[in-house]
Design a protein around this motif. Structure first.
Motif, PDB file in Angstrom:
ATOM      1  N   MET A  69       0.827  -1.329   0.145  1.00 39.08           N
ATOM      2  CA  MET A  69      -0.591  -0.054   0.143  1.00 39.08           C
ATOM      3  C   MET A  69       0.413   0.999   0.392  1.00 39.08           C
ATOM      4  SD  MET A  69      -2.985   1.210   2.696  1.00 39.08           S
ATOM      5  CE  MET A  69      -3.901  -0.097   2.714  1.00 39.08           C
ATOM      6  N   THR A  70       0.481   2.455  -1.007  1.00 35.53           N
ATOM      7  CA  THR A  70       1.568   3.274  -0.674  1.00 35.53           C
ATOM      8  C   THR A  70       0.609   4.626   0.420  1.00 35.53           C
ATOM      9  OG1 THR A  70      -0.263   3.945  -2.747  1.00 35.53           O
ATOM     10  CG2 THR A  70       1.674   3.163  -3.748  1.00 35.53           C
ATOM     11  N   ALA A  71       1.293   5.255   0.034  1.00 33.10           N
ATOM     12  CA  ALA A  71       0.965   6.237   1.587  1.00 33.10           C
ATOM     13  C   ALA A  71      -0.354   7.296   1.166  1.00 33.10           C
ATOM     14  CB  ALA A  71       2.222   7.677   1.799  1.00 33.10           C
ATOM     15  N   LEU A  72      -0.219   7.512  -0.446  1.00 30.90           N
ATOM     16  CA  LEU A  72      -1.439   7.700  -1.399  1.00 30.90           C
ATOM     17  C   LEU A  72      -2.536   7.011  -0.049  1.00 30.90           C
ATOM     18  CD1 LEU A  72      -3.228  10.178  -2.457  1.00 30.90           C
ATOM     19  CD2 LEU A  72      -2.581   8.619  -4.428  1.00 30.90           C
ATOM     20  N   ASP A  73      -2.261   5.537  -0.694  1.00 31.59           N
ATOM     21  CA  ASP A  73      -3.669   4.694  -0.415  1.00 31.59           C
ATOM     22  C   ASP A  73      -3.859   5.223   0.681  1.00 31.59           C
ATOM     23  OD1 ASP A  73      -3.273   3.865  -3.376  1.00 31.59           O
ATOM     24  OD2 ASP A  73      -1.836   2.253  -3.280  1.00 31.59           O
ATOM     25  N   ALA A  74      -2.765   4.805   1.758  1.00 27.72           N
ATOM     26  CA  ALA A  74      -3.189   5.019   3.276  1.00 27.72           C
ATOM     27  C   ALA A  74      -3.985   6.018   3.725  1.00 27.72           C
ATOM     28  CB  ALA A  74      -1.769   4.480   4.404  1.00 27.72           C
ATOM     29  N   VAL A  75      -3.794   7.206   3.616  1.00 37.99           N
ATOM     30  CA  VAL A  75      -3.688   8.510   3.924  1.00 37.99           C
ATOM     31  C   VAL A  75      -5.892   8.356   2.743  1.00 37.99           C
ATOM     32  CG1 VAL A  75      -4.423  11.172   3.425  1.00 37.99           C
ATOM     33  CG2 VAL A  75      -2.375  10.043   4.115  1.00 37.99           C
ATOM     34  N   ARG A  76      -5.614   7.481   2.144  1.00 39.32           N
ATOM     35  CA  ARG A  76      -7.168   7.464   1.074  1.00 39.32           C
ATOM     36  C   ARG A  76      -8.188   6.529   2.046  1.00 39.32           C
ATOM     37  NH1 ARG A  76      -5.719   7.763  -4.989  1.00 39.32           N
ATOM     38  NH2 ARG A  76      -5.987  10.312  -5.230  1.00 39.32           N
ATOM     39  N   ALA A  77      -7.332   5.783   2.684  1.00 38.10           N
ATOM     40  CA  ALA A  77      -8.304   4.790   3.473  1.00 38.10           C
ATOM     41  C   ALA A  77      -8.830   4.918   4.460  1.00 38.10           C
ATOM     42  CB  ALA A  77      -7.131   3.130   3.485  1.00 38.10           C
ATOM     43  N   ARG A  78      -8.074   6.018   5.693  1.00 36.22           N
ATOM     44  CA  ARG A  78      -8.413   6.218   6.617  1.00 36.22           C
ATOM     45  C   ARG A  78      -9.465   7.402   7.023  1.00 36.22           C
ATOM     46  NH1 ARG A  78      -9.374   9.080  10.794  1.00 36.22           N
ATOM     47  NH2 ARG A  78     -10.424  11.129   8.372  1.00 36.22           N
ATOM     48  N   GLN A  79      -9.828   5.717   8.367  1.00 34.70           N
ATOM     49  CA  GLN A  79     -10.953   6.426   8.392  1.00 34.70           C
ATOM     50  C   GLN A  79     -10.943   6.774  10.218  1.00 34.70           C
ATOM     51  OE1 GLN A  79     -14.801   6.995   7.645  1.00 34.70           O
ATOM     52  NE2 GLN A  79     -12.899   6.354   5.225  1.00 34.70           N
ATOM     53  N   SER A  80     -12.477   7.606  11.011  1.00 29.70           N
ATOM     54  CA  SER A  80     -12.032   7.948  12.230  1.00 29.70           C
ATOM     55  C   SER A  80     -13.199   6.005  12.461  1.00 29.70           C
ATOM     56  CB  SER A  80     -12.856   8.384  12.993  1.00 29.70           C
ATOM     57  OG  SER A  80     -11.665  10.189  12.346  1.00 29.70           O
ATOM     58  N   TRP A  81     -12.492   6.123  13.870  1.00 30.47           N
ATOM     59  CA  TRP A  81     -13.110   4.877  14.298  1.00 30.47           C
ATOM     60  C   TRP A  81     -13.744   5.053  15.398  1.00 30.47           C
ATOM     61  CZ3 TRP A  81     -14.455  -0.555  12.569  1.00 30.47           C
ATOM     62  CH2 TRP A  81     -13.385  -0.553  10.972  1.00 30.47           C
ATOM     63  N   SER A  82     -15.175   5.147  15.664  1.00 30.93           N
ATOM     64  CA  SER A  82     -15.352   5.847  17.114  1.00 30.93           C
ATOM     65  C   SER A  82     -16.069   4.450  17.720  1.00 30.93           C
ATOM     66  CB  SER A  82     -16.794   7.107  16.897  1.00 30.93           C
ATOM     67  OG  SER A  82     -17.165   5.771  16.197  1.00 30.93           O
ATOM     68  N   LYS A  83     -15.765   3.515  18.070  1.00 31.17           N
ATOM     69  CA  LYS A  83     -16.040   2.904  18.484  1.00 31.17           C
ATOM     70  C   LYS A  83     -14.675   1.407  18.327  1.00 31.17           C
ATOM     71  CE  LYS A  83     -20.856   1.980  19.209  1.00 31.17           C
ATOM     72  NZ  LYS A  83     -20.962   3.595  20.348  1.00 31.17           N
ATOM     73  N   VAL A  84     -13.837   1.204  19.234  1.00 32.35           N
ATOM     74  CA  VAL A  84     -12.993  -0.274  18.818  1.00 32.35           C
ATOM     75  C   VAL A  84     -13.338  -0.962  20.104  1.00 32.35           C
ATOM     76  CG1 VAL A  84     -11.613   1.523  18.123  1.00 32.35           C
ATOM     77  CG2 VAL A  84     -12.088   0.993  20.221  1.00 32.35           C
ATOM     78  N   ASP A  85     -12.201  -2.655  20.079  1.00 23.19           N
ATOM     79  CA  ASP A  85     -12.325  -3.273  20.750  1.00 23.19           C
ATOM     80  C   ASP A  85     -11.342  -3.180  21.816  1.00 23.19           C
ATOM     81  OD1 ASP A  85      -9.803  -4.929  19.460  1.00 23.19           O
ATOM     82  OD2 ASP A  85     -11.007  -5.166  18.640  1.00 23.19           O
ATOM     83  N   ASP A  86     -11.273  -3.747  22.182  1.00 21.55           N
ATOM     84  CA  ASP A  86      -9.900  -4.077  24.141  1.00 21.55           C
ATOM     85  C   ASP A  86      -8.883  -4.512  23.735  1.00 21.55           C
ATOM     86  OD1 ASP A  86     -10.722  -6.421  23.702  1.00 21.55           O
ATOM     87  OD2 ASP A  86     -11.338  -6.397  26.353  1.00 21.55           O
ATOM     88  N   THR A  87      -8.467  -4.303  22.171  1.00 21.58           N
ATOM     89  CA  THR A  87      -7.300  -4.729  22.001  1.00 21.58           C
ATOM     90  C   THR A  87      -6.036  -3.079  22.071  1.00 21.58           C
ATOM     91  OG1 THR A  87      -7.311  -5.230  19.959  1.00 21.58           O
ATOM     92  CG2 THR A  87      -7.606  -7.107  21.255  1.00 21.58           C
ATOM     93  N   ALA A  88      -5.164  -3.312  22.249  1.00 22.49           N
ATOM     94  CA  ALA A  88      -4.021  -2.230  21.881  1.00 22.49           C
ATOM     95  C   ALA A  88      -2.995  -2.666  21.126  1.00 22.49           C
ATOM     96  CB  ALA A  88      -3.763  -1.090  23.188  1.00 22.49           C
ATOM     97  N   PRO A  89      -2.339  -1.398  20.809  1.00 25.09           N
ATOM     98  CA  PRO A  89      -0.278  -1.679  20.137  1.00 25.09           C
ATOM     99  C   PRO A  89      -0.028  -2.235  22.567  1.00 25.09           C
ATOM    100  CG  PRO A  89      -1.383   0.414  19.973  1.00 25.09           C
ATOM    101  CD  PRO A  89      -2.522  -0.045  20.714  1.00 25.09           C
ATOM    102  N   SER A  90       0.913  -2.785  21.641  1.00 26.54           N
ATOM    103  CA  SER A  90       1.709  -2.255  22.668  1.00 26.54           C
ATOM    104  C   SER A  90       3.128  -1.120  23.043  1.00 26.54           C
ATOM    105  CB  SER A  90       2.955  -3.605  23.426  1.00 26.54           C
ATOM    106  OG  SER A  90       3.916  -3.417  21.501  1.00 26.54           O
ATOM    107  N   HIS A  91       3.326  -1.101  24.046  1.00 25.39           N
ATOM    108  CA  HIS A  91       3.960   0.333  24.393  1.00 25.39           C
ATOM    109  C   HIS A  91       5.356   0.252  23.101  1.00 25.39           C
ATOM    110  CE1 HIS A  91       6.185   3.642  26.376  1.00 25.39           C
ATOM    111  NE2 HIS A  91       7.389   2.570  26.163  1.00 25.39           N
ATOM    112  N   GLU A  92       6.014  -1.319  23.175  1.00 29.80           N
ATOM    113  CA  GLU A  92       7.028  -1.267  21.840  1.00 29.80           C
ATOM    114  C   GLU A  92       6.859  -0.569  20.989  1.00 29.80           C
ATOM    115  OE1 GLU A  92      10.005  -1.546  22.767  1.00 29.80           O
ATOM    116  OE2 GLU A  92      10.183  -0.679  25.342  1.00 29.80           O
ATOM    117  N   GLU A  93       5.271  -1.960  20.269  1.00 28.19           N
ATOM    118  CA  GLU A  93       4.539  -0.790  18.769  1.00 28.19           C
ATOM    119  C   GLU A  93       4.866   0.745  18.793  1.00 28.19           C
ATOM    120  OE1 GLU A  93       1.773  -4.583  17.533  1.00 28.19           O
ATOM    121  OE2 GLU A  93       1.466  -4.053  19.643  1.00 28.19           O
TER     122      GLU A  93
END
Length: 184
Positions: A1-25
């Motif tokens: 995926m290119t940077a342009l593709d990533a930006v075009r695909a970005r959306q806000s997620w008002s509801k998320v589940d209880d997983t999250a990136p680690s501190h290191e990530e």
């Protein structure tokens, strides 16, 4: 995926589940997000990672700022909140507004990187971001302002992100006006 593709695909997620990136990530993504344009390399920003009971402390501070008696549950809507702080530096060359723009740029870049890494993200603000109770809860210094929080969690299976209309770039891009002829 290119940077342009990533930006075009970005959306806000008002509801998320209880997983999250680690501190290191998170550190890996923050190192990349910190590469935004930054006049004089002042790095006029910092991020505060809120997990677990940190979110309850924030809920109590929000309630205090709003004059409510029971803690706000808003911070519990995501397992990770990232407070975005403009941390202003003394500079004869770089005005305060430009330093705030850098902090905002880091937050936006981080939201794009988190989204591209598969996480749901929503940037939340509110009138209480400038409240004393909120500043105290975050340990803000006298030259700092809270710009909001990135709410981060897993993208729930089968759920769709928030709606976002396409941008008609023609309405937002113009040319420099031509100078008017001088009167003789």
């Amino acid at each position: 995926m290119t940077a342009l593709d990533a930006v075009r695909a970005r959306q806000s997620w008002s509801k998320v589940d209880d997983t999250a990136p680690s501190h290191e990530e998170l550190l890996t993504l923050v190192a990349a997000a910190g590469r935004v344009a930054d006049h004089s390399s002042l790095r006029p920003w910092r991020l505060i990672e809120l997990r677990g009971s940190d979110r309850e402390v924030l809920g109590a501070a929000i309630s205090k700022a709003q004059g409510d008696t029971s803690p706000s549950t808003k911070p519990l809507r995501a397992p990770l909140l990232i407070a975005v702080v403009a941390s202003y530096r003394k500079s004869d060359k770089v005005p305060r507004w430009e330093q705030e723009a850098v902090a905002s740029g880091v937050a936006h870049m981080l939201s794009l990187l988190l989204d591209d890494a598969g996480w749901g993200v929503l940037w939340r603000t509110g009138h209480y971001t400038r409240a004393k109770a909120i500043a105290k809860a975050h340990g803000l210094g006298k030259n700092e302002e809270l710009l909001g929080w990135l709410y981060v969690g897993g993208k729930p299976a089968g759920k769709k992100p928030g709606r976002r209309k396409a941008v008609d770039a023609r309405k937002h891009v113009s040319r420099m006006p031509k100078p008017k002829p001088k009167k003789k």
